[in-house]
Design a protein around this motif. Structure first.
Motif, mmCIF file in Angstrom:
data_model
loop_
_atom_site.group_PDB
_atom_site.id
_atom_site.type_symbol
_atom_site.label_atom_id
_atom_site.label_comp_id
_atom_site.label_asym_id
_atom_site.label_seq_id
_atom_site.Cartn_x
_atom_site.Cartn_y
_atom_site.Cartn_z
ATOM 1 N N UNK A 113 10.160 -9.175 -1.079
ATOM 2 C CA UNK A 113 9.454 -7.958 -1.487
ATOM 3 C C UNK A 113 9.779 -6.787 -0.587
ATOM 4 N N UNK A 114 9.876 -7.041 0.723
ATOM 5 C CA UNK A 114 10.158 -5.966 1.671
ATOM 6 C C UNK A 114 11.575 -5.424 1.465
ATOM 7 N N UNK A 115 12.534 -6.321 1.253
ATOM 8 C CA UNK A 115 13.916 -5.879 1.016
ATOM 9 C C UNK A 115 13.975 -5.037 -0.262
ATOM 10 N N UNK A 116 13.320 -5.514 -1.321
ATOM 11 C CA UNK A 116 13.325 -4.759 -2.579
ATOM 12 C C UNK A 116 12.697 -3.382 -2.396
ATOM 13 N N UNK A 117 11.598 -3.317 -1.632
ATOM 14 C CA UNK A 117 10.942 -2.021 -1.480
ATOM 15 C C UNK A 117 11.805 -1.075 -0.651
ATOM 16 N N UNK A 118 12.575 -1.620 0.294
ATOM 17 C CA UNK A 118 13.490 -0.750 1.045
ATOM 18 C C UNK A 118 14.568 -0.195 0.113
ATOM 19 N N UNK A 119 15.030 -1.030 -0.820
ATOM 20 C CA UNK A 119 16.048 -0.571 -1.773
ATOM 21 C C UNK A 119 15.487 0.497 -2.719
ATOM 22 N N UNK A 120 14.155 0.566 -2.819
ATOM 23 C CA UNK A 120 13.524 1.584 -3.678
ATOM 24 C C UNK A 120 13.352 2.921 -2.955
ATOM 25 N N UNK B 299 0.819 -1.213 0.000
ATOM 26 C CA UNK B 299 0.000 0.000 0.000
ATOM 27 C C UNK B 299 0.850 1.258 0.000
ATOM 28 N N UNK B 300 1.919 1.247 0.789
ATOM 29 C CA UNK B 300 2.815 2.409 0.837
ATOM 30 C C UNK B 300 3.381 2.717 -0.553
ATOM 31 N N UNK B 301 3.826 1.677 -1.248
ATOM 32 C CA UNK B 301 4.404 1.877 -2.582
ATOM 33 C C UNK B 301 3.374 2.501 -3.528
ATOM 34 N N UNK B 302 2.130 2.008 -3.463
ATOM 35 C CA UNK B 302 1.086 2.539 -4.344
ATOM 36 C C UNK B 302 0.778 3.999 -4.005
ATOM 37 N N UNK B 303 0.684 4.312 -2.691
ATOM 38 C CA UNK B 303 0.355 5.686 -2.292
ATOM 39 C C UNK B 303 1.439 6.657 -2.730
ATOM 40 N N UNK B 304 2.697 6.239 -2.638
ATOM 41 C CA UNK B 304 3.782 7.123 -3.052
ATOM 42 C C UNK B 304 3.830 7.255 -4.572
ATOM 43 N N UNK B 305 3.712 6.126 -5.256
ATOM 44 C CA UNK B 305 3.794 6.157 -6.716
ATOM 45 C C UNK B 305 2.701 7.048 -7.309
ATOM 46 N N UNK C 271 15.251 7.891 -13.140
ATOM 47 C CA UNK C 271 14.699 7.354 -14.363
ATOM 48 C C UNK C 271 13.237 7.000 -14.063
ATOM 49 N N UNK C 272 12.341 7.915 -14.419
ATOM 50 C CA UNK C 272 10.938 7.812 -14.003
ATOM 51 C C UNK C 272 10.288 6.494 -14.400
ATOM 52 N N UNK C 273 10.472 6.143 -15.678
ATOM 53 C CA UNK C 273 9.806 4.949 -16.184
ATOM 54 C C UNK C 273 10.272 3.711 -15.430
ATOM 55 N N UNK C 274 11.602 3.624 -15.250
ATOM 56 C CA UNK C 274 12.135 2.441 -14.582
ATOM 57 C C UNK C 274 11.673 2.386 -13.125
ATOM 58 N N UNK C 275 11.703 3.539 -12.448
ATOM 59 C CA UNK C 275 11.288 3.570 -11.046
ATOM 60 C C UNK C 275 9.813 3.191 -10.907
ATOM 61 N N UNK C 276 8.964 3.702 -11.810
ATOM 62 C CA UNK C 276 7.537 3.376 -11.739
ATOM 63 C C UNK C 276 7.312 1.885 -11.968
ATOM 64 N N UNK C 277 7.981 1.346 -12.984
ATOM 65 C CA UNK C 277 7.817 -0.078 -13.276
ATOM 66 C C UNK C 277 8.244 -0.949 -12.101
ATOM 67 N N UNK C 278 9.406 -0.619 -11.520
ATOM 68 C CA UNK C 278 9.893 -1.407 -10.388
ATOM 69 C C UNK C 278 8.931 -1.330 -9.208
ATOM 70 N N UNK C 279 8.412 -0.125 -8.954
ATOM 71 C CA UNK C 279 7.491 0.053 -7.832
ATOM 72 C C UNK C 279 6.221 -0.761 -8.041
ATOM 73 N N UNK C 280 5.671 -0.691 -9.251
ATOM 74 C CA UNK C 280 4.464 -1.467 -9.547
ATOM 75 C C UNK C 280 4.762 -2.963 -9.425
ATOM 76 N N UNK C 281 5.921 -3.366 -9.926
ATOM 77 C CA UNK C 281 6.288 -4.783 -9.898
ATOM 78 C C UNK C 281 6.387 -5.299 -8.453
ATOM 79 N N UNK C 282 7.091 -4.564 -7.600
ATOM 80 C CA UNK C 282 7.278 -5.018 -6.218
ATOM 81 C C UNK C 282 5.954 -5.015 -5.461
#
Lengths: 358, 241
Positions: A227-234, A90-96, A254-265
């Protein structure tokens, strides 16, 4: 200026912060431990503290051992990891989306999981002419795989579409439409299905932390930890996204890459949890707000771990309430999360309005 | 004076339609240039082309010797910084968080700040005079204070060029003048090259050091307010009754 070149900054950053960080962290972790133990001893059968201690130290009555180690422990661990994963997602979605009301279901991922389960539960019952729930081969593993497949297909679809859509708002709208499509196909399947199968499906939709067997627990823990480790790295990317797309891009993101990674995680966490526990609402929506209010920060290097531990507490609390003696068995977990989560969200909306109109 | 940006026969516009004749202009270190023009005259298009967000339809932009699009995002982040009209609106962002983000292009994956970063943040906040705001919530600031925080972010980013999109918009008159003086001071004392757009023509005629004036279909006009005094009104089609 007291001493040194940047003493004022040091005062602000190094002296004022720790009290604001360590005290709540300590309380949250203590509450987490307490809730975890309560999850093991409270229920339709109440375990006396002395017996609980005996079981922990390796002895104790055989019945209590079974109740605690075979049923309640896997359930508590599931709740703990699901709470962490849902909240981070949820945090990732709210920030993205820079939207305080975004949650993991916003991209239609949980609807995809529902459709997957609907296909397995309803369609196989229809084709074979008997209720799936009555079939000897029926198992939660089948449902878990179906849910994950459905969620992951929607996630792939969203990823493919997000590279073609220019704005995040369009992506939200497309996500909502995908959820409608998945929902309507699910409804059609329900309409043509047998009563028993529909019942099974509805029960799955209530969500539950008790469907994860001991053997599956390792998979759940490992995937959510990843997933939690990856999201911390983001965190760095997420902090930049908070400033707005144009500032973020100008600061080297890199907006596109950051958005894709966030959605993926985020989608991956959501897919895993929905597969194991069914669609669980409100935890992913409410917990990031609790973390922001508690630590008064939007810095993801603080917010991500804070969201994780608060999510753990809240999921354990919801599971405990759902299982309180007197409710005779398990209340649907979703009714409890909504009862606790919805007031938090209402508070957030009012607080936002107050601060922004100042 | 060191040249930091040059346009060579630069044609800007969308879908192959150039908005104005080719632009040959340069920006030098320590120079603050005001970009003036009516809405729709191409100010935003020029900004987007200079930052590499929009391809030129002809000619070239050379940002420190290379077209902006040829830099990686992080290299670009060290060449120019932005101050935009839109502002962050997250309720829990503090002034420090925003200014410190200016160090992100210079930091690693974990965005760890070192002593040098802290002392730089401190120094730039002092230059702009907003050190006491460091621990405030950004959303609680006035428009003028927010503007200064974004400028502090740009200084901390440590780039030769700063682009500002209408920095004086939404400010009251004293704040507008204060900001104009600040822009001039940053150019001279911090050796920045600042290109900023503005609609406050009278203010610019009084306080700007150099101006670029654009109008649809006309060649870019550049010079000091004094030099432009005679022709600017007819160039911009301002008719006095």
């Amino acid at each position: 200026m007291r001493n040194g070149k940047f003493s004022y900054l040091c005062t602000v950053m190094n002296e004022r912060r720790p009290t604001r960080t360590w005290l709540p962290t300590l309380l949250i972790l203590l509450a987490g431990m307490l809730l975890f133990v309560l999850n093991l001893i409270v229920g339709s059968v109440s375990v006396p503290l002395s017996e609980f201690w005996a079981v922990v130290t390796g002895g104790g009555d055989e019945t209590y051992r079974t109740i605690i180690l075979e049923y309640r422990l896997p359930q508590a661990i599931t709740a703990l990891f699901a709470g962490i994963g849902l909240s981070i997602s949820g945090l990732l979605m709210q920030t993205l989306f820079r939207n305080p009301l975004a949650d993991p279901s916003i991209l239609g991922i949980s609807s995809g999981a529902s459709l997957g389960v609907a296909i397995v539960v309803l369609l196989t019952g229809k084709l074979s002419g008997m209720a799936v729930s009555a079939m000897p081969g029926w198992s939660t593993v089948g449902v878990t795989i179906a849910a994950f497949a459905g969620a992951f297909l929607v996630l792939l679809l969203i990823l493919a579409l997000s590279s073609r859509l220019k704005s995040m708002v369009s992506l939200i709208l497309v996500g909502i439409m995908i959820a409608y499509i998945a929902g309507s196909v699910t409804d059609v399947l329900k309409f043509f299905s047998q009563k028993e199968d529909v019942h099974t499906f509805v029960i799955w939709g209530f969500g539950s932390f008790s469907n994860v067997g001991k053997s599956q627990l390792g998979y759940l823990a490992a995937t959510i930890s990843l997933g939690v480790i990856l999201s911390f790295l983001l965190s760095k990317s997420l902090n930049l996204l908070l400033l707005g797309d144009r500032y973020a891009e100008n600061l080297g993101l890199n907006l596109r890459r950051a958005s894709l990674l966030t959605i993926l995680v985020s989608g991956f966490l959501m897919a895993v949890i929905t597969a194991f526990c069914g669609p669980i609402a409100f935890i992913g929506l409410a917990v990031p707000h609790l973390a922001r209010f508690t630590y008064h920060t939007s810095n993801h290097f603080v917010l991500t771990p804070a969201t994780a531990v608060i999510g753990m507490d809240l999921a354990l609390l919801c599971n405990l309430i759902a299982r309180l003696p007197g409710f005779d068995g398990n209340l649907p977990i979703n009714s409890v999360t909504a009862l606790i989560g919805a007031p938090i969200v209402i508070y957030v909306i009012f607080h936002r309005q107050k601060v922004l109109s100042k | 004076m060191k040249e930091v940006l040059r346009t060579l026969g630069l044609e800007i516009g969308y879908k192959g339609n150039a908005l104005m004749p080719p632009i040959d202009a340069a920006l030098h270190e320590g120079e603050a240039v005001a970009l003036v023009g009516a809405n729709g005259s191409g100010k935003t298009t020029l900004f987007k082309t200079l930052t590499g967000n929009l391809k030129p339809i002809g000619g070239n932009v050379e940002l420190c010797g290379k077209p902006p699009a040829e830099y990686t995002p992080n290299e670009r982040a060290k060449r120019f910084s932005l101050v935009l009209t839109e502002k962050p609106d997250d309720l829990f962002l503090r002034v420090f968080d925003i200014v410190a983000a200016g160090r992100y292009p210079h930091s690693g994956l974990m965005a760890k700040l070192h002593d040098e970063d802290y002392s730089m943040i401190q120094a730039k906040l002092q230059i702009i005079g907003i050190e006491p705001l460091i621990d405030r919530d950004f959303v609680s600031l006035s428009d003028g204070e927010k503007q200064k925080v974004m400028i502090a972010k740009a200084l901390v980013q440590d780039t030769p060029i700063i682009y500002m999109d209408e920095p004086t918009a939404f400010l009251d008159y004293p704040s507008k003048v204060e900001l104009m003086l600040l822009i001039d001071r940053l150019a001279k004392e911090e050796h920045k090259t600042i290109l900023y757009s503005s609609h406050d023509l009278e203010l610019l005629m009084k306080h700007a050091s150099t101006m670029w004036v654009v109008a649809k279909g006309k060649p870019l006009l550049s010079g000091t307010p004094k030099e432009l005094d005679q022709e600017i009104e007819s160039y911009l089609n301002i008719h006095k009754p």
